[in-house]
Scaffold this active site. Structure first.
Site, PDB file in Angstrom:
ATOM      1  N   ASP A 103      -6.184   4.875  -5.821  1.00 18.94           N
ATOM      2  CA  ASP A 103      -6.837   5.594  -4.728  1.00 18.94           C
ATOM      3  C   ASP A 103      -7.091   7.050  -5.123  1.00 18.94           C
ATOM      4  O   ASP A 103      -6.459   7.586  -6.042  1.00 18.94           O
ATOM      5  CB  ASP A 103      -5.909   5.535  -3.500  1.00 18.94           C
ATOM      6  CG  ASP A 103      -6.672   5.586  -2.195  1.00 18.94           C
ATOM      7  OD1 ASP A 103      -7.838   6.011  -2.196  1.00 18.94           O
ATOM      8  OD2 ASP A 103      -6.078   5.216  -1.158  1.00 18.94           O
ATOM      9  N   MET A 104      -7.984   7.717  -4.416  1.00 15.04           N
ATOM     10  CA  MET A 104      -8.309   9.141  -4.657  1.00 15.04           C
ATOM     11  C   MET A 104      -8.804   9.676  -3.322  1.00 15.04           C
ATOM     12  O   MET A 104      -9.909   9.352  -2.904  1.00 15.04           O
ATOM     13  CB  MET A 104      -9.410   9.188  -5.712  1.00 15.04           C
ATOM     14  CG  MET A 104      -9.687  10.511  -6.375  1.00 15.04           C
ATOM     15  SD  MET A 104     -10.217  11.848  -5.310  1.00 15.04           S
ATOM     16  CE  MET A 104     -10.485  13.121  -6.480  1.00 15.04           C
ATOM     17  N   LYS A 122      -4.125  -0.871  -6.831  1.00 11.62           N
ATOM     18  CA  LYS A 122      -5.167  -0.192  -6.048  1.00 11.62           C
ATOM     19  C   LYS A 122      -5.049   1.288  -6.399  1.00 11.62           C
ATOM     20  O   LYS A 122      -4.041   1.924  -6.092  1.00 11.62           O
ATOM     21  CB  LYS A 122      -4.918  -0.440  -4.558  1.00 11.62           C
ATOM     22  CG  LYS A 122      -5.905   0.256  -3.636  1.00 11.62           C
ATOM     23  CD  LYS A 122      -5.641  -0.182  -2.184  1.00 11.62           C
ATOM     24  CE  LYS A 122      -6.402   0.616  -1.166  1.00 11.62           C
ATOM     25  NZ  LYS A 122      -5.986   0.273   0.216  1.00 11.62           N
ATOM     26  N   ASP A 147       0.834  -1.201   0.000  1.00 10.21           N
ATOM     27  CA  ASP A 147       0.000   0.000   0.000  1.00 10.21           C
ATOM     28  C   ASP A 147       0.870   1.253   0.000  1.00 10.21           C
ATOM     29  O   ASP A 147       2.070   1.220  -0.326  1.00 10.21           O
ATOM     30  CB  ASP A 147      -0.975  -0.063   1.199  1.00 10.21           C
ATOM     31  CG  ASP A 147      -2.293   0.626   0.918  1.00 10.21           C
ATOM     32  OD1 ASP A 147      -2.349   1.866   1.059  1.00 10.21           O
ATOM     33  OD2 ASP A 147      -3.269  -0.046   0.548  1.00 10.21           O
ATOM     34  N   ASP A 153     -12.909   2.320   4.577  1.00 15.70           N
ATOM     35  CA  ASP A 153     -11.725   2.189   5.427  1.00 15.70           C
ATOM     36  C   ASP A 153     -12.095   1.591   6.773  1.00 15.70           C
ATOM     37  O   ASP A 153     -11.217   1.276   7.580  1.00 15.70           O
ATOM     38  CB  ASP A 153     -11.059   3.557   5.637  1.00 15.70           C
ATOM     39  CG  ASP A 153     -10.137   3.908   4.474  1.00 15.70           C
ATOM     40  OD1 ASP A 153      -9.842   3.007   3.659  1.00 15.70           O
ATOM     41  OD2 ASP A 153      -9.720   5.074   4.374  1.00 15.70           O
TER      42      ASP A 153
END
Ligand code: GLA
Length: 726
Positions: A475-476, A473, A363, A545
């Site tokens: 993400d924003m 992955k 990540d 999350d």
């Protein structure tokens, strides 16, 4: 099947169980006549007769124009001409504002479904499309309304394509995609609301007079409200009542509303949020409004859900992934946050591989100088101080364990503290002369600039070219503020957020072309961009999350209202849970994460041994039931949101040969020994076996299955139900 009945002057769109009917009045106005349960014939124009007195005036009396325009059930309502309800389209010319009045022009029924340029939309064979052209000769504006239906599915896909047929630019201030007039009944509307880590809570309200809406103006579909609205008859349940639902195949700003007029009629619509939107449409240009999926069910929410699930699985998600088993992954985010190096990642992978986990996802924190969330977005080069030996070496090592490798990006962003920002401060979305506001210490990249799109593409692609990376992955993590671009002309600043969304689609589309094997998972601070637009590109989306199993029950319940379980990113994480501090049994966490794309998000080298020892059997169970979870019909049986104590859902295979039933006791109740839960979706006359005991299907569905209440809070059980061959 779609037809135009010459005699009645009506269009009729039939799906297996529904009919959608429109007519043309006075050879001018396209009006809505009916949407609901399938009708056998076409003698339907009489349904407009309740407004006859007013409507017949059209021919003779323009002295009271607005008294009929404000009552007509318009199919694509316009503004400024006498219909004072909410419109679908507002257009201005360079010399000022003008009302819009669209008259019916022509139609075409085609086999197939035209693409919406630059936008994701449903696709597939065996589909028919009705295109109806409306015109405003004063503005030289054409609107093509599109309605598509796939054989075997009840959804109707809607969109509108606007053309400027004149020689001057037009400014589109508002362009919605779909509108339907819903009769006069007592209705309620269901919407999904939330916040970070608390996405998509179901809200239900009575439709009172006036305007009721949900929207996003954050540049993403958002945590706060969701591009979904269902208008349901009063008291509709999972199994009973009328349901009209819309879901938007779009990932940016949206609005959806229901407006009850002075006469009690209800206008229901959805499209791009007009707030902050203005699109300059040059002479000869077209603008495509994104697709809305519209679903009607005459028997409650369960049927609505199955129509959406089947549609998205068959016609929205990439075929290569939709039914294929996704690797069971372990993500290091909650395990390490930014505190890792190549050794830590490898250790996690090594331990995980021993328990049957199939992919390691690294990540946030592997690039630039990123040791916390203050720096480096935009600097997409590997931090070799952290990952000694480089990315390829790490990926190869993880691969040598028999595991796949995945990686995190947040490509749409720029940290003010980054090499990229030093070089290109004007690449951030900002208003000239104002210090742009940060969220999570970051700014949004201005993707209305071609050079920025190219930079972003190359940044991601060059990392993927370096090593055997099979998952991304994407993400924003922040909404838009300070919306301005130093590149666009003043009269195009209202295009920025839509252009951004189009650019994200372009980038993800290109990525999948160059790396067709890639498993893409979209994410936005959890589930702030969980929408059908993203699903077109990524067959799974990180749902929230909040990985706490109990919180996830509510989030996954509402997400599964329209999205199939196969797309809902769900992980087992460590306890006490990092978001709410709750401690739940590892078994419960596993069962609840199985109603999604199962994975782990913890440091497997550190969790208690008895938890670690459960992983292999959880992975096995998930693999065993994965085909059923991915392709089966999902039924909600009980919700602890309503009853406060327990949750229960069921997934039944399409051939009804097997099912799984999940029961979660959220809060234990004293002196309550067992409970009957009524199963759904089994084959009526068949016999089924659960835990070695035989049952008749009709007994299970009407009398129920008895579940002994477990001891303690947060307890989950999974039951396998198998049909006995006759
Ligand atoms: C977001 C995501 C998380 C994680 C972090 C990393 O919040 O939702 O899953 O990737 O970013 O910064």
């Amino acid at each position: 099947m779609i037809i135009f009945d010459e005699k009645e002057k009506i269009f009729k769109i039939d799906t297996e169980n529904t009919s959608y009917v429109m007519g043309v009045i006075d050879e001018k106005y396209l009006v809505h006549i009916y949407y609901g349960k399938k009708l056998s014939g076409t003698h339907l124009a009489y349904l407009l007769d309740m407004d006859k007195e007013e409507l017949s005036e059209i021919h003779i009396n323009y002295g009271e124009k607005s008294s009929f325009l404000d009552r007509l059930p318009m199919e694509y309502p316009t503004s400024g001409m006498g219909d004072f309800r909410q419109s679908c389209i507002e257009v201005a010319q360079d010399i000022g504002k003008y009302g819009v009045e669209l008259y019916y022009d022509s139609y075409e029924i085609i086999d197939g479904k035209p693409e919406l340029e630059g936008l994701p939309s449903t696709f597939g064979d065996d589909v028919q499309t009705l295109c109806i052209n409306l015109k405003d000769d004063i503005l030289k504006l054409e609107v093509e309304l599109r309605y598509s239906v796939f054989a075997g599915n009840d959804a109707v896909m809607r969109s509108a394509v606007i053309s400027n047929c004149g020689d001057k630019p037009l400014y589109l201030d508002k362009v919605l995609s779909a509108c339907v007039e819903l009769g006069y009944g007592q209705n309620e509307y269901i919407t999904l609301h939330g916040s970070w880590a608390r996405e998509r809570r179901i809200d239900r309200q009575r439709v009172g007079f006036g305007y009721h809406s949900v929207e996003s103006s954050r540049g993403i579909s958002s945590h706060q409200e969701h591009p979904f609205m269902a208008v349901v008859s009063e008291g509709a349940t999972q199994e009973t009542g009328d349901v009209y639902a819309m879901n938007f195949v779009y990932s940016g700003n949206f609005v959806s509303f229901i407006e009850k007029s002075q006469f009690g009629s209800q206008r229901f619509a959805m499209g791009i949020n007009p707030r902050g939107f203005c699109w300059k449409l040059g002479a000869g240009e077209k603008f495509a409004a994104p697709e809305v999926v519209m679903v009607y069910s005459d028997s409650g929410l369960d049927k609505m859900t199955s129509t959406f699930h089947d549609l998205y699985r068959e016609h929205l998600i990439r075929k290569s992934w939709v039914y294929s088993k996704r690797p069971v992954l372990i993500n290091n985010w909650e395990g390490t946050y930014f505190d890792f190096d190549e050794k830590k990642i490898f250790d996690i992978a090594k331990e995980a591989s021993k328990h049957g986990i199939e992919m390691l996802v690294m990540d946030d924190g592997w690039f630039g100088k990123r040791n916390d969330d203050r720096t480096s977005l935009g600097d997409w080069f590997v931090n070799e101080e952290k990952l000694k030996g480089g990315l390829k070496k790490l990926v190869d090592n993880v691969n040598s364990l028999g595991m796949k490798f995945g990686i995190w990006f947040e490509p749409e962003m720029i940290s003010p503290e980054s090499e990229l920002y030093k070089k290109h401060p004007d690449w951030a979305v900002h208003i000239e002369g104002r210090e742009p506001g940060q969220v999570r210490n970051q700014l949004v990249l201005d993707l209305s600039r071609r050079e920025v799109i190219e930079y972003v593409y190359e940044s991601v692609a060059s990392i993927l070219r370096q090593a055997n990376i099979e998952y991304v992955k994407w993400d924003m993590n922040r909404p838009f503020t300070d919306i301005g671009s130093s590149e666009l002309d003043a009269d195009r600043q209202g295009e920025i957020m839509h252009r951004h969304t189009l650019a994200v689609y372009e980038l993800q589309g290109r990525l999948l072309k160059e790396f067709p094997y890639l498993l893409l998972e979209n994410c936005s601070s959890g589930g702030a961009r969980f929408d059908p637009g993203m699903l077109y590109f990524s067959p799974q989306i990180w749902c929230s999350d909040d990985t706490d199993a109990i919180e996830r029950l509510a989030i996954q319940e509402s997400t599964a209202l329209m999205y199939p379980l196969s797309v809902i990113g769900a992980h087992v994480s460590d306890c006490p849970n990092h978001t709410v501090g709750r401690v739940t049994p590892f078994k419960t966490r596993g069962i609840i994460a199985m109603a999604g794309t199962f994975g782990y998000e913890l440091d497997v080298t550190k969790i208690p041994e008895e938890d670690r020892d459960m992983i292999a059997s959880q992975v096995e169970t998930y693999k065993k039931y994965c085909p059923l979870i991915q392709s089966g019909d999902y039924y909600r049986i009980a919700s602890y949101q309503n009853n406060h104590y327990f949750d229960c859902y069921e997934i039944v295979s399409k051939d009804k040969k097997e099912a799984i039933l999940v029961f979660v006791q959220v809060i234990a109740q004293p002196n309550m020994h067992s409970i009957r839960v009524k199963l759904k979706g089994l084959e009526n006359e068949a016999k089924y076996k659960i835990n070695g005991t035989e049952y008749d299907a009709d007994a299970l569905m009407n009398g129920g299955f008895i579940i002994k209440r477990p001891w303690g809070d947060f307890q989950a059980e999974l039951f396998h139900i198998e049909k006995i061959n006759d």
